[in-house]
Design a protein around this motif. Structure first.
Motif: not given
Length: 112
Positions: A1-28
């Motif tokens: 069974m492959p490890e989850r650590a070996d799986k690379q995050p998709s571009r959509v997940e990365g874009a969502f994370t960056v967008g959410f982080l930007l939203f939190l920083v701008l809200l602060a």
């Protein structure tokens, strides 16, 4: 069974994370700016009531409260920008640096 650590995050997940982080920083940043605005507004109302009915006998002393308030906000935004650039978020860091520059210009406008 492959490890989850070996799986690379998709571009959509990365874009969502960056967008959410930007939203939190701008809200602060917006919350900190609102706090500075409220403190300066309440202070201005207090000064307006204290000077009512008195005549000026000389040159009033310079008011450093807006410079200190907006300067502190500028410093916080600048430190956040540098930290975001250091942890590898260049887009959000660039947005923060832009806000830092605009706040610096605004703060210098209040310089007595």
């Amino acid at each position: 069974m492959p490890e989850r650590a070996d799986k690379q995050p998709s571009r959509v997940e990365g874009a969502f994370t960056v967008g959410f982080l930007l939203f939190l920083v701008l809200l602060a940043d917006a919350a900190a700016g609102l706090l500075v605005f409220i403190v300066l507004a309440v202070r201005g109302l207090g000064l307006m009531g204290a000077d009512f009915g008195r005549t000026a006998t000389g040159v009033p002393s310079p008011d450093w409260a807006p410079v200190l308030g907006f300067g502190t906000l500028t410093l916080a935004v600048g430190v956040t920008a540098v930290l975001l650039l250091r942890i590898g978020h260049p887009v959000i860091g660039a947005v923060q640096l832009t806000f830092c520059f605009l706040l610096t210009v605004h703060t210098l406008g209040y310089w007595p």
